[in-house]
Design a protein around this motif. Structure first.
Motif, PDB file in Angstrom:
ATOM      1  N   THR A 134       3.915   7.965   0.462  1.00  0.00           N
ATOM      2  CA  THR A 134       3.278   7.104   1.481  1.00  0.00           C
ATOM      3  C   THR A 134       2.049   7.507   1.997  1.00  0.00           C
ATOM      4  OG1 THR A 134       4.491   8.266   3.122  1.00  0.00           O
ATOM      5  CG2 THR A 134       5.532   6.174   2.032  1.00  0.00           C
ATOM      6  N   GLU A 135       1.647   8.982   2.161  1.00  0.00           N
ATOM      7  CA  GLU A 135       0.601   9.322   2.677  1.00  0.00           C
ATOM      8  C   GLU A 135      -0.587   9.636   1.839  1.00  0.00           C
ATOM      9  OE1 GLU A 135       1.587  12.676   5.373  1.00  0.00           O
ATOM     10  OE2 GLU A 135       2.829  11.376   6.570  1.00  0.00           O
ATOM     11  N   ALA A 136      -0.517   9.287   0.718  1.00  0.00           N
ATOM     12  CA  ALA A 136      -1.481   9.748  -0.463  1.00  0.00           C
ATOM     13  C   ALA A 136      -2.631   8.833  -0.137  1.00  0.00           C
ATOM     14  CB  ALA A 136      -1.014   9.258  -1.849  1.00  0.00           C
ATOM     15  N   GLU A 137      -3.658   9.434  -0.248  1.00  0.00           N
ATOM     16  CA  GLU A 137      -5.113   8.910  -0.043  1.00  0.00           C
ATOM     17  C   GLU A 137      -6.209   8.778  -1.082  1.00  0.00           C
ATOM     18  OE1 GLU A 137      -7.007  10.917   3.225  1.00  0.00           O
ATOM     19  OE2 GLU A 137      -5.606  10.370   4.675  1.00  0.00           O
ATOM     20  N   ASN A 138      -6.705   7.497  -1.128  1.00  0.00           N
ATOM     21  CA  ASN A 138      -7.682   7.265  -2.170  1.00  0.00           C
ATOM     22  C   ASN A 138      -9.198   7.980  -1.897  1.00  0.00           C
ATOM     23  OD1 ASN A 138      -8.780   5.474  -0.260  1.00  0.00           O
ATOM     24  ND2 ASN A 138      -8.374   3.667  -1.395  1.00  0.00           N
ATOM     25  N   SER A 139     -10.182   7.660  -2.627  1.00  0.00           N
ATOM     26  CA  SER A 139     -11.391   8.716  -2.327  1.00  0.00           C
ATOM     27  C   SER A 139     -12.083   8.078  -1.246  1.00  0.00           C
ATOM     28  CB  SER A 139     -12.396   8.421  -3.647  1.00  0.00           C
ATOM     29  OG  SER A 139     -12.547   6.877  -3.837  1.00  0.00           O
ATOM     30  N   ALA A 140     -11.570   6.841  -0.724  1.00  0.00           N
ATOM     31  CA  ALA A 140     -12.187   6.434   0.780  1.00  0.00           C
ATOM     32  C   ALA A 140     -11.360   6.917   1.837  1.00  0.00           C
ATOM     33  CB  ALA A 140     -12.096   4.681   0.532  1.00  0.00           C
ATOM     34  N   ASP A 194       8.804   0.957 -12.492  1.00  0.00           N
ATOM     35  CA  ASP A 194       9.854   2.027 -12.339  1.00  0.00           C
ATOM     36  C   ASP A 194       9.454   3.356 -11.728  1.00  0.00           C
ATOM     37  OD1 ASP A 194       8.394   3.224 -14.445  1.00  0.00           O
ATOM     38  OD2 ASP A 194       9.966   2.887 -15.978  1.00  0.00           O
ATOM     39  N   ILE A 195      10.362   4.448 -11.694  1.00  0.00           N
ATOM     40  CA  ILE A 195       9.734   5.450 -11.038  1.00  0.00           C
ATOM     41  C   ILE A 195       8.453   6.221 -11.530  1.00  0.00           C
ATOM     42  CG2 ILE A 195      12.020   5.869  -9.695  1.00  0.00           C
ATOM     43  CD1 ILE A 195      12.555   8.215 -11.628  1.00  0.00           C
ATOM     44  N   ASP A 196       8.637   6.244 -12.926  1.00  0.00           N
ATOM     45  CA  ASP A 196       7.396   6.863 -13.763  1.00  0.00           C
ATOM     46  C   ASP A 196       6.159   6.102 -13.577  1.00  0.00           C
ATOM     47  OD1 ASP A 196       8.653   9.241 -14.819  1.00  0.00           O
ATOM     48  OD2 ASP A 196       9.519   7.829 -16.435  1.00  0.00           O
ATOM     49  N   GLY A 197       6.286   4.732 -13.410  1.00  0.00           N
ATOM     50  CA  GLY A 197       5.263   3.913 -13.213  1.00  0.00           C
ATOM     51  C   GLY A 197       4.654   4.046 -11.780  1.00  0.00           C
ATOM     52  N   ILE A 198       5.524   4.416 -10.905  1.00  0.00           N
ATOM     53  CA  ILE A 198       5.127   4.609  -9.466  1.00  0.00           C
ATOM     54  C   ILE A 198       4.198   5.853  -9.429  1.00  0.00           C
ATOM     55  CG2 ILE A 198       5.920   5.253  -6.989  1.00  0.00           C
ATOM     56  CD1 ILE A 198       8.521   3.468  -7.549  1.00  0.00           C
ATOM     57  N   LEU A 199       4.747   6.919 -10.097  1.00  0.00           N
ATOM     58  CA  LEU A 199       4.104   8.182  -9.742  1.00  0.00           C
ATOM     59  C   LEU A 199       2.357   8.122 -10.507  1.00  0.00           C
ATOM     60  CD1 LEU A 199       7.179  10.784 -10.616  1.00  0.00           C
ATOM     61  CD2 LEU A 199       6.020  10.177  -8.415  1.00  0.00           C
ATOM     62  N   GLU A 200       2.741   7.465 -11.808  1.00  0.00           N
ATOM     63  CA  GLU A 200       1.424   7.211 -12.483  1.00  0.00           C
ATOM     64  C   GLU A 200       0.416   6.649 -11.570  1.00  0.00           C
ATOM     65  OE1 GLU A 200       1.951   5.373 -16.015  1.00  0.00           O
ATOM     66  OE2 GLU A 200       3.057   6.901 -16.860  1.00  0.00           O
ATOM     67  N   TYR A 201       0.918   5.390 -10.878  1.00  0.00           N
ATOM     68  CA  TYR A 201       0.048   4.610  -9.925  1.00  0.00           C
ATOM     69  C   TYR A 201      -0.669   5.643  -8.733  1.00  0.00           C
ATOM     70  CZ  TYR A 201      -1.664   1.071  -6.482  1.00  0.00           C
ATOM     71  OH  TYR A 201      -2.282   0.348  -5.869  1.00  0.00           O
ATOM     72  N   VAL A 202       0.402   6.520  -8.190  1.00  0.00           N
ATOM     73  CA  VAL A 202      -0.153   7.257  -7.101  1.00  0.00           C
ATOM     74  C   VAL A 202      -1.079   8.238  -7.546  1.00  0.00           C
ATOM     75  CG1 VAL A 202       0.817   8.980  -5.376  1.00  0.00           C
ATOM     76  CG2 VAL A 202       2.176   7.235  -5.852  1.00  0.00           C
ATOM     77  N   VAL A 203      -1.185   8.721  -8.709  1.00  0.00           N
ATOM     78  CA  VAL A 203      -1.975   9.796  -9.404  1.00  0.00           C
ATOM     79  C   VAL A 203      -3.218   9.109  -9.589  1.00  0.00           C
ATOM     80  CG1 VAL A 203      -2.815  11.236 -11.265  1.00  0.00           C
ATOM     81  CG2 VAL A 203      -0.358  11.102 -10.595  1.00  0.00           C
ATOM     82  N   ARG A 204      -3.360   8.019  -9.962  1.00  0.00           N
ATOM     83  CA  ARG A 204      -4.635   7.050 -10.280  1.00  0.00           C
ATOM     84  C   ARG A 204      -5.304   6.646  -8.855  1.00  0.00           C
ATOM     85  NH1 ARG A 204      -1.760   4.280 -14.164  1.00  0.00           N
ATOM     86  NH2 ARG A 204      -1.594   2.442 -12.781  1.00  0.00           N
ATOM     87  N   TYR A 205      -4.375   6.474  -7.856  1.00  0.00           N
ATOM     88  CA  TYR A 205      -4.750   6.037  -6.506  1.00  0.00           C
ATOM     89  C   TYR A 205      -5.483   6.999  -5.933  1.00  0.00           C
ATOM     90  CZ  TYR A 205      -4.399   4.182  -1.875  1.00  0.00           C
ATOM     91  OH  TYR A 205      -4.889   3.707  -0.693  1.00  0.00           O
ATOM     92  N   GLN A 206      -5.109   8.393  -6.029  1.00  0.00           N
ATOM     93  CA  GLN A 206      -5.768   9.620  -5.444  1.00  0.00           C
ATOM     94  C   GLN A 206      -6.911  10.182  -6.082  1.00  0.00           C
ATOM     95  OE1 GLN A 206      -1.906  12.064  -3.352  1.00  0.00           O
ATOM     96  NE2 GLN A 206      -1.973  11.939  -5.480  1.00  0.00           N
ATOM     97  N   ALA A 207      -7.056   9.691  -7.498  1.00  0.00           N
ATOM     98  CA  ALA A 207      -8.013  10.220  -8.424  1.00  0.00           C
ATOM     99  C   ALA A 207      -9.328   9.890  -7.772  1.00  0.00           C
ATOM    100  CB  ALA A 207      -7.823   9.527  -9.786  1.00  0.00           C
ATOM    101  N   PRO A 208     -10.287  10.785  -7.588  1.00  0.00           N
ATOM    102  CA  PRO A 208     -10.483  12.074  -8.465  1.00  0.00           C
ATOM    103  C   PRO A 208      -9.636  13.280  -7.722  1.00  0.00           C
ATOM    104  CG  PRO A 208     -12.552  12.034  -7.663  1.00  0.00           C
ATOM    105  CD  PRO A 208     -11.850  10.786  -7.267  1.00  0.00           C
ATOM    106  N   ASN A 209      -9.368  13.143  -6.531  1.00  0.00           N
ATOM    107  CA  ASN A 209      -8.663  14.145  -5.471  1.00  0.00           C
ATOM    108  C   ASN A 209      -7.432  14.561  -6.224  1.00  0.00           C
ATOM    109  OD1 ASN A 209     -11.137  14.223  -3.978  1.00  0.00           O
ATOM    110  ND2 ASN A 209     -10.030  12.445  -2.998  1.00  0.00           N
ATOM    111  N   PRO A 210      -7.006  15.885  -6.157  1.00  0.00           N
ATOM    112  CA  PRO A 210      -5.542  16.348  -6.278  1.00  0.00           C
ATOM    113  C   PRO A 210      -4.447  16.103  -5.170  1.00  0.00           C
ATOM    114  CG  PRO A 210      -6.866  17.908  -5.375  1.00  0.00           C
ATOM    115  CD  PRO A 210      -7.737  16.974  -5.576  1.00  0.00           C
ATOM    116  N   ALA A 211      -3.322  16.079  -5.465  1.00  0.00           N
ATOM    117  CA  ALA A 211      -2.285  15.771  -4.499  1.00  0.00           C
ATOM    118  C   ALA A 211      -2.374  16.623  -3.373  1.00  0.00           C
ATOM    119  CB  ALA A 211      -1.008  15.753  -5.507  1.00  0.00           C
TER     120      ALA A 211
END
Length: 544
Positions: free
Chosen positions: A489-495, A512-529
């Motif tokens: 919920t606190e994941a941030e995008n580049s902006a 599903d939960i794998d799709g949720i995690l993939e979305y979060v990784v792309r949302y944060q890119a290029p920054n790491p978690a």
């Protein structure tokens, strides 16, 4: 000034050698000025060097060593009636003597070939007496310096380098004691101390901190040959109170380069109470050279130590991560009324989130905990809490009692950690008991309908004596319950825009939960978690 003599027992009885030369050699070889027929004595064992009215004995890298008054030395200034022994403490005894008047030194001395390696070569140059004495002295110092550099380079560990540095500089200066301090975060910390007799000494209050500061501030050696006649130190109350006569204080610095500035590594401190210092200009140059050589070796050793510590820390962290992963590995139960999926992704090598599942005979209990902080400290607390909670669930303790116990545990320990926690118990008929301790609200999804389980309590580990209450709900067949931590919920995008609770609910409807995690990784890119992520899904299928 009376000329000193050496007396010793030879094959012809008691012999005496007058030390009227710049250098007098001692050894087993027939070419030496003092010949000692003892198997422990090296062919070229030691040399007595004269500089005006000062006499020093220098070991010539002998096999079994040179001893002065029972202590093994490499170089030392001689005092009247000192006793030298070559090869061992049971070796031949040579007494150093300075007569009271000059006439007493005119006796017969042994006729030897002299130090042919050094003096013969110099005399062939036909130098004036003063220049000859200076050249011989400098060559002796050069020979000693080369030996000192060799000894320094033999030591690879920091302790070895510092020990040899103290031994060499004590021999060169003839002072009573020496100390080495290492610089850490701008502060000098005691590292090693040594007395002239070779005994380990500890730091004490008689060390002149003012001299140390002077050396650090000026970035060069600070030395006082005689504190009684030097205005710089004669007014220092601590020096006078402790009767310190001579001080040599040398910063140990890494030299500046094109890529890095000079760096203060430590400090060498030498002092004596027995009398004023005697170092010549050449001696001072040798002392500075030894300090420079030791600083370079010390810098390399410190880098090697830092790399070794970093490598060891990485290895220990990898082991800890494997152990933590094993402790956190959960075999999800297969149920006839619900399907479970779970994922946990630490942002570092080891994380502070965890989930746990306990299948009981009448229900299944799911727990998600987020310990404050990240890394190893949070992981240690997380592993401890997992053990407590799992054990209490299997013992059929109520959810409020478990939360109260965890709260008491954290509050009673000075660990500086608290945790948010959600515990949910699902029964086969769809009944749900849950208890939220400051955690993200669980999301219940059926098709496009989304609702939240809103009841909550305070976090665990902050308020001693806090009470906790559980709440109740029910699920219909097909409904999914998603429990997560704030790494999603606190994941941030580049902006810098956070995903938020609403964003999580939206993507959870479609994936599903794998799709949720993939979305979060792309949302944060290029920054790491930036935080650990834990996500668990309970899909209620209804009773078979």
């Amino acid at each position: 000034m009376p000329v000193a003599t050496l007396t010793y027992s030879g094959t012809d009885g008691l012999l005496s050698v007058v030390l009227d030369r710049v250098s007098t050699s001692i050894g087993r070889s027939q070419g030496q000025d003092v010949v000692l027929q003892d198997p422990a004595v090296s062919r070229k064992h030691a040399v007595i060097v004269r500089d005006e009215d000062i006499y020093a004995v220098v070991d010539q890298n002998s096999t079994h060593g040179t001893f002065l008054n029972g202590a093994r030395i490499q170089r030392a200034v001689l005092k009247p009636e000192d006793v030298l022994q070559m090869g061992s403490l049971n070796g031949p005894r040579i007494r150093f003597h300075i007569p009271r008047d000059e006439e007493s030194t005119g006796g017969e001395h042994a006729s030897r070939a002299g130090n042919r390696d050094l003096l013969t070569s110099l005399r062939e140059l036909q130098l004036p007496a003063g220049e000859l004495r200076t050249a011989a002295r400098e060559m002796e110092q050069l020979n000693w310096l080369l030996h000192a550099a060799h000894r320094l380079n033999e030591g690879g560990a920091i302790e070895d380098i510092l020990g040899v540095l103290l031994q060499l500089t004590l021999q060169l200066t003839g002072v009573e004691r020496g100390f080495v301090f290492l610089c850490d975060d701008g502060e000098m910390h005691f590292a090693q101390g040594l007395g002239a007799e070779g005994k380990i000494v500890d730091e004490d209050l008689t060390i002149s901190r003012r001299a140390m500061r002077k050396a650090i501030e000026s970035e060069v050696k600070f030395s006082v040959s005689d504190t009684l006649t030097d205005d710089r130190a004669s007014e220092w109350s601590s020096v006078m109170a402790n009767k310190i006569r001579s001080i040599y204080c040398i910063p140990l610095r890494k030299r500046a380069s094109t890529s890095a500035p000079a760096q203060l590594l430590g400090l060498l401190y030498l002092d004596s109470q027995i009398g004023p210092g005697f170092l010549s200009a050449v001696d001072h140059q040798v002392l500075d050279t030894i300090a420079i050589e030791a600083s370079a070796l010390l810098h390399n050793a410190l880098l090697a130590k830092a790399e070794q510590q970093a490598r060891q820390a990485r290895e220990e962290l990898a082991v800890a991560a494997r152990i933590h992963s094993g402790l956190m590995s959960i075999v999800l139960p297969v149920l006839n009324y619900a399907a479970l999926q779970a994922r946990s992704v630490p942002c570092l090598a080891i994380g502070g989130d965890f989930y746990d599942v306990a299948a009981l005979d009448d229900s299944v209990c799911v727990t998600v905990v987020d310990v404050s902080g990240k890394g190893v400290p949070a992981a240690i607390v997380a592993a401890t809490l997992q053990g407590i909670i799992h054990t209490q669930l299997l013992a059929r303790q109520s959810l409020p009692d478990i939360a109260a116990m965890v709260n008491r545990f954290l509050c009673s320990r000075d660990v500086g950690k608290y945790a948010t926690m959600i515990m949910l118990r699902l029964f086969p008929d769809g009944r749900v008991e849950y208890m939220n301790c400051g955690h993200i609200q669980p999301v219940v999804i059926l098709g496009t309908e989304v609702r939240r389980l809103e009841e909550f309590n305070t976090v665990v580990g902050l308020v001693s004596g806090a009470t906790y209450n559980s709440a109740h709900d029910s699920l219909n067949p097909g409904e999914r319950v998603l429990l997560t931590t704030d790494g999603i919920t606190e994941a941030e995008n580049s902006a810098g825009e956070g995903l938020g609770d609403q964003g999580f609910s939206t993507i959870a409807q479609q994936r599903d939960i794998d799709g949720i995690l993939e979305y979060v990784v792309r949302y944060q890119a290029p920054n790491p978690a930036q935080d650990d992520i834990t996500l668990i899904e309970i899909r209620y299928t209804g009773q078979a």
